[in-house]
Enzyme design. Structure first.
Site, short mmCIF file in Angstrom:
data_model
loop_
_atom_site.label_atom_id
_atom_site.label_comp_id
_atom_site.label_asym_id
_atom_site.label_seq_id
_atom_site.Cartn_x
_atom_site.Cartn_y
_atom_site.Cartn_z
CD GLU A 1 -53.74 31.25 -19.46
OE1 GLU A 1 -54.19 32.38 -19.70
OE2 GLU A 1 -52.53 31.03 -19.24
CE LYS B 1 -46.88 27.89 -22.62
NZ LYS B 1 -46.06 27.99 -21.41
#
Length: 159
Positions: free
Chosen positions: A72, A84
């Site tokens: 990721e 985020k």
């Protein structure tokens, strides 16, 4: 098919800045393993320093439901807005027919001693894999949020 799942957790006893200090920390990939024992086998930083652009290799512990392994990337890490955004770029849900699996964490200030942790999973997948959409849950985000809140509150209590 496109969709999203959102979860909100009210936090009392910690400010948005205190919670964001953990979510936005460059050390969170290492810290979360300690905060959630038995959930992750390992988290390796492949690229970057924990800020935007960082790529992680995640391996879940045996017995955890859902995908076992993936990479990721931190797409957004905004300290001003306390947002985020993380997107899977290899393996994981992408191997299950998803063309997008993106998680956004927002830490929203309520007052000086409370906030909301909002977690949203956004997905896109081909219609032929539509049945895999049911594998998207907020359980992992809920567990992470609870462990981070406990960590912050415990740290405050020690001072």
């Amino acid at each position: 098919m496109r969709g999203h799942v959102t979860n909100e957790m009210d936090v009392v006893g910690a400010s948005a800045d205190e919670i964001w200090a953990v979510y936005g920390s460059k050390d969170l990939p290492k810290l979360i393993i300690t905060l959630q024992p038995g959930v992750f086998e390992r988290i390796d930083i492949i690229e970057g320093d924990g800020g935007a652009g960082t790529v992680l290799h995640i391996v879940m512990a045996e017995g955890i439901s859902g995908p076992h392994e993936w990479n990721e990337k931190f797409i957004t890490l905004d300290n001003h807005t306390r947002v985020k955004q993380i997107q899977q770029i290899k393996g994981g849900y992408l191997d299950m027919g998803f063309s997008l699996h993106q998680v956004t964490y927002e830490i929203i200030e309520k007052d000086e001693n409370s906030c909301i942790i909002r977690s949203t999973v956004k997905i896109e997948l081909d219609d032929e894999f539509e049945s895999n959409a049911s594998s998207i849950t907020v359980d992992s985000m809920w567990g992470m949020a609870k462990s981070i809140v406990k960590y912050v509150l415990d740290s405050k209590a020690e001072k």
